[in-house]
Motif scaffolding. Structure first.
Motif, PDB file in Angstrom:
ATOM      1  N   VAL A 115      13.780  -3.072  -3.845  1.00 11.65           N
ATOM      2  CA  VAL A 115      12.613  -2.062  -3.383  1.00 11.65           C
ATOM      3  C   VAL A 115      11.928  -1.508  -4.912  1.00 11.65           C
ATOM      4  O   VAL A 115      10.795  -1.161  -5.174  1.00 11.65           O
ATOM      5  N   SER A 116      13.018  -1.216  -5.699  1.00 15.43           N
ATOM      6  CA  SER A 116      12.554  -0.599  -6.887  1.00 15.43           C
ATOM      7  C   SER A 116      11.792  -1.275  -7.877  1.00 15.43           C
ATOM      8  O   SER A 116      10.963  -0.787  -8.744  1.00 15.43           O
ATOM      9  N   GLU A 117      11.710  -2.679  -7.722  1.00 13.97           N
ATOM     10  CA  GLU A 117      11.012  -3.628  -8.487  1.00 13.97           C
ATOM     11  C   GLU A 117       9.412  -3.493  -7.970  1.00 13.97           C
ATOM     12  O   GLU A 117       8.718  -4.154  -9.005  1.00 13.97           O
ATOM     13  N   LEU A 118       9.201  -2.848  -6.857  1.00 14.78           N
ATOM     14  CA  LEU A 118       7.714  -2.826  -6.690  1.00 14.78           C
ATOM     15  C   LEU A 118       6.787  -1.953  -7.400  1.00 14.78           C
ATOM     16  O   LEU A 118       5.810  -1.996  -7.640  1.00 14.78           O
ATOM     17  N   ALA A 119       7.731  -1.059  -8.380  1.00 15.43           N
ATOM     18  CA  ALA A 119       7.431  -0.181  -9.319  1.00 15.43           C
ATOM     19  C   ALA A 119       6.767  -0.875 -10.584  1.00 15.43           C
ATOM     20  O   ALA A 119       6.066  -0.488 -11.512  1.00 15.43           O
ATOM     21  N   THR A 120       7.080  -2.104 -10.760  1.00 13.27           N
ATOM     22  CA  THR A 120       6.907  -3.001 -11.934  1.00 13.27           C
ATOM     23  C   THR A 120       5.819  -4.173 -11.849  1.00 13.27           C
ATOM     24  O   THR A 120       5.662  -4.601 -12.607  1.00 13.27           O
ATOM     25  N   THR A 171       0.982   1.419 -15.566  1.00  9.69           N
ATOM     26  CA  THR A 171       1.312  -0.157 -15.711  1.00  9.69           C
ATOM     27  C   THR A 171      -0.008  -0.767 -16.387  1.00  9.69           C
ATOM     28  O   THR A 171      -1.163  -0.186 -16.114  1.00  9.69           O
ATOM     29  N   GLN A 172       0.125  -1.908 -16.962  1.00  7.14           N
ATOM     30  CA  GLN A 172      -0.770  -2.610 -17.609  1.00  7.14           C
ATOM     31  C   GLN A 172      -0.535  -4.360 -17.171  1.00  7.14           C
ATOM     32  O   GLN A 172       0.617  -4.641 -17.551  1.00  7.14           O
ATOM     33  N   GLY A 210      -4.654  -4.330 -10.642  1.00  6.65           N
ATOM     34  CA  GLY A 210      -5.444  -5.139 -11.515  1.00  6.65           C
ATOM     35  C   GLY A 210      -4.967  -6.592 -12.125  1.00  6.65           C
ATOM     36  O   GLY A 210      -5.457  -7.159 -12.788  1.00  6.65           O
ATOM     37  N   VAL A 211      -3.643  -6.863 -11.556  1.00  7.01           N
ATOM     38  CA  VAL A 211      -2.883  -8.096 -11.834  1.00  7.01           C
ATOM     39  C   VAL A 211      -3.624  -9.246 -11.259  1.00  7.01           C
ATOM     40  O   VAL A 211      -4.092  -9.554 -10.290  1.00  7.01           O
ATOM     41  N   PRO A 212      -4.113 -10.181 -12.207  1.00  9.38           N
ATOM     42  CA  PRO A 212      -4.873 -11.296 -11.817  1.00  9.38           C
ATOM     43  C   PRO A 212      -3.798 -12.156 -10.804  1.00  9.38           C
ATOM     44  O   PRO A 212      -3.037 -12.230 -11.145  1.00  9.38           O
ATOM     45  N   GLU A 246       0.777  -1.066  -0.087  1.00  9.31           N
ATOM     46  CA  GLU A 246      -0.002  -0.026   0.108  1.00  9.31           C
ATOM     47  C   GLU A 246       0.997   1.124  -0.024  1.00  9.31           C
ATOM     48  O   GLU A 246       0.496   2.236  -0.349  1.00  9.31           O
ATOM     49  N   SER A 247       2.107   1.155   0.494  1.00  8.42           N
ATOM     50  CA  SER A 247       3.124   2.279   0.487  1.00  8.42           C
ATOM     51  C   SER A 247       3.792   2.507  -0.887  1.00  8.42           C
ATOM     52  O   SER A 247       3.910   3.740  -0.977  1.00  8.42           O
ATOM     53  N   LEU A 248       4.279   1.457  -1.218  1.00  8.96           N
ATOM     54  CA  LEU A 248       5.419   1.639  -2.276  1.00  8.96           C
ATOM     55  C   LEU A 248       5.117   1.195  -3.825  1.00  8.96           C
ATOM     56  O   LEU A 248       5.728   1.231  -4.703  1.00  8.96           O
ATOM     57  N   VAL A 249       3.830   0.364  -3.776  1.00 11.79           N
ATOM     58  CA  VAL A 249       3.256  -0.277  -5.150  1.00 11.79           C
ATOM     59  C   VAL A 249       2.420   0.960  -5.732  1.00 11.79           C
ATOM     60  O   VAL A 249       1.465   1.226  -5.131  1.00 11.79           O
ATOM     61  N   PRO A 250       2.776   1.502  -6.773  1.00 12.13           N
ATOM     62  CA  PRO A 250       1.779   2.635  -7.520  1.00 12.13           C
ATOM     63  C   PRO A 250       0.734   1.915  -8.101  1.00 12.13           C
ATOM     64  O   PRO A 250       0.616   0.706  -8.385  1.00 12.13           O
ATOM     65  N   THR A 251      -0.446   2.737  -8.010  1.00  7.49           N
ATOM     66  CA  THR A 251      -1.596   2.166  -8.687  1.00  7.49           C
ATOM     67  C   THR A 251      -1.279   2.196 -10.414  1.00  7.49           C
ATOM     68  O   THR A 251      -0.391   2.793 -10.675  1.00  7.49           O
ATOM     69  N   ALA A 252      -2.264   1.523 -10.915  1.00  7.17           N
ATOM     70  CA  ALA A 252      -2.052   1.473 -12.517  1.00  7.17           C
ATOM     71  C   ALA A 252      -2.253   2.778 -13.061  1.00  7.17           C
ATOM     72  O   ALA A 252      -1.660   3.156 -14.006  1.00  7.17           O
TER      73      ALA A 252
END
Length: 465
Positions: free
Chosen positions: A231-236, A166-167, A262-264, A155-161
């Motif tokens: 930690v940087s990979e949380l954006a991907t 992201t897709q 939205g990733v299944p 919730e803190s570091l993963v950005p929303t789509a």
């Protein structure tokens, strides 16, 4: 569905659980160049660090706000601000985890407000993520604290789509893995190998197989974790093809990740036993759109042969298990799959996952409850962590160490329990333990009417005397 028997005692006589604070710290240790700072007294942190060092046999980076008698009464926010400032200045970590302890939770400290105050006073450190999480010792267990910390990180570091653009599926070979606390570094290493066998790239969150797998680093000392997920990979992670969720305790972090990206996802209660592993392998083959590799098919055939070889020992055997819910469910289902019976099941805390345990009832309690029930119900083998050594000795039955902590033997954290290979190794070890009990063995008959050579020798000695 088993009956869940809730705790009635006012105290733990022989404690089973590790605290949620320890679980949260473990989750942060699965990220590279990270350090957890426990908000509490020095003793709170020292106790957790001792458990980690004895279990993993590695130096563990942990810090504390070290509140004293005065700050425990008057407030401890200034200590949080000063501690974060010191860590940022001296170590420049990629992330700081900030779990609470029972002391400050009882005090009523607002950990999120303390972080906001730190940001206001020291804006020069805004680029260093600080993840606060409420994990009082008196609520939950290691499993729930680990899951709460993972959810807080997401919730803190993963950005929303929408924020990151992201897709899902944009990275066709990337698979996110939310790994529960019951998986050892050895389990995670094996899980990554299985995923890579399908030409997929796993991103494990948290990744203890890279940080606490027991390897010698190139540098002599590091105040931060020397491995783990970037930690940087949380954006991907929002570009991944799918997410694998291992353990029902990780459902809340999985819900948070799915809502943001939205990733299944594909959820598995555990990965022990042939049915559970079949479900994982089928999912991976479907995601990768390739047939199952011959090597994995051979591993499955090896497990089938092991089940055939060990069924004489394991069938109708009686086990007593004490573990966190996810591990408890996995063990009971695996044992049921080979005809064994779990006559006693004890968990430190209640959880919805316990409804899937294959046994008559699950007791929410401690190792004293395990000992009393195991003696009453004639258990033959005990399965729990190293705290159960004395229980095993009093019961006079063998112990298979599982879970956290394991401090009286080396290498427990490297063991592989999951997959076809892990299940096969576990079945062989349990079968060998049962062989030592000589259950069902027919001992030679010695007639009292015949004088045996030993009897003749004793008779000669007696006559000479």
């Amino acid at each position: 569905m088993p009956e869940i028997v809730k705790r009635k005692k006012a105290l733990s006589v022989n404690p089973l659980k590790a605290s949620s604070t320890v679980g949260a710290a473990l989750a942060f240790l699965g990220f590279r160049r990270t350090i957890p700072m426990l908000h509490g007294s020095q003793g709170c942190t020292a106790f957790g660090k001792i458990l980690f060092v004895r279990h993993f046999r590695e130096p563990i980076p942990l810090q504390t706000t070290a509140i004293d008698q005065v700050s425990a009464v008057m407030g401890s926010q200034d200590l949080v601000i000063e501690g974060l400032k010191t860590l940022c200045e001296k170590n420049t970590p990629d992330m700081i985890g900030l779990p609470t302890t029972g002391l400050v939770e009882t005090q009523g400290a607002d950990i999120h407000m303390a972080v906001r105050a730190f940001r206001k006073v020291h804006p020069e450190f805004d680029r260093i993520p600080v993840v606060p999480v409420s994990t009082p010792d008196f609520v939950g267990s290691m499993e729930s604290g680990y899951a709460d910390a993972t959810k807080a990180i997401i919730e803190s570091l993963v950005p929303t789509a929408a924020e990151a653009g992201t897709q899902p599926g944009q990275r066709r070979r990337q698979i996110n893995v939310l790994a529960g606390s019951h998986l050892t570094p050895g389990d995670l290493e094996h899980l990554k190998d299985l995923i890579e066998a399908f030409d997929l790239r796993p991103v494990v969150l948290p990744d203890l197989s890279d940080s606490l797998d027991g390897h010698l680093p190139e540098t002599d000392f590091s105040p931060l974790t020397i491995g783990g997920a970037l930690v940087s990979e949380l954006a991907t992670v929002g570009d991944a093809l799918a997410t694998l969720v291992i353990g029902a305790s990780m459902d809340a972090p999985a819900d948070a990740l799915k809502a943001r990206t939205g990733v299944p996802d594909h959820r598995f209660a555990h990965l022990m036993g042939i049915d559970a592993v079949d479900a994982l392998i089928s999912t991976l083959a479907e995601l990768a759109a390739v047939p199952v590799p011959a090597k994995i098919e051979r591993q499955r055939a090896q497990l089938q042969d092991a089940m055939l070889d060990s069924h004489f020992m394991l069938g109708m055997s009686r086990f007593a298990i004490a573990a966190d819910p996810d591990l408890l469910v996995g063990l009971t289902q695996m044992l049921a799959g080979v005809g064994a019976e779990t006559v006693v099941a004890v968990a430190p805390t209640n959880a919805p996952a316990l409804e899937r345990a294959v046994c008559d009832q699950v007791k929410i309690g401690d190792l004293e409850d395990l000992e009393i029930a195991a003696r009453a119900r004639g258990a033959e083998v005990l399965i729990t962590n190293s705290h159960g050594v004395h229980t095993s000795a009093r019961l006079g039955i063998p112990l298979l160490r599982a879970g956290f902590p394991q401090y009286d033997q080396l290498g427990g954290y490297t063991r592989t329990w999951i997959g076809y290979q892990g299940t096969r190794a576990t079945l062989f070890e349990l079968a060998n333990i049962l062989l030592t009990l000589e259950k069902g063995e027919i001992h030679p008959y010695r007639s009292r009417l015949k004088q045996w050579p030993d009897d003749e020798r004793h008779a000669d000695v007696k006559h000479a005397a």
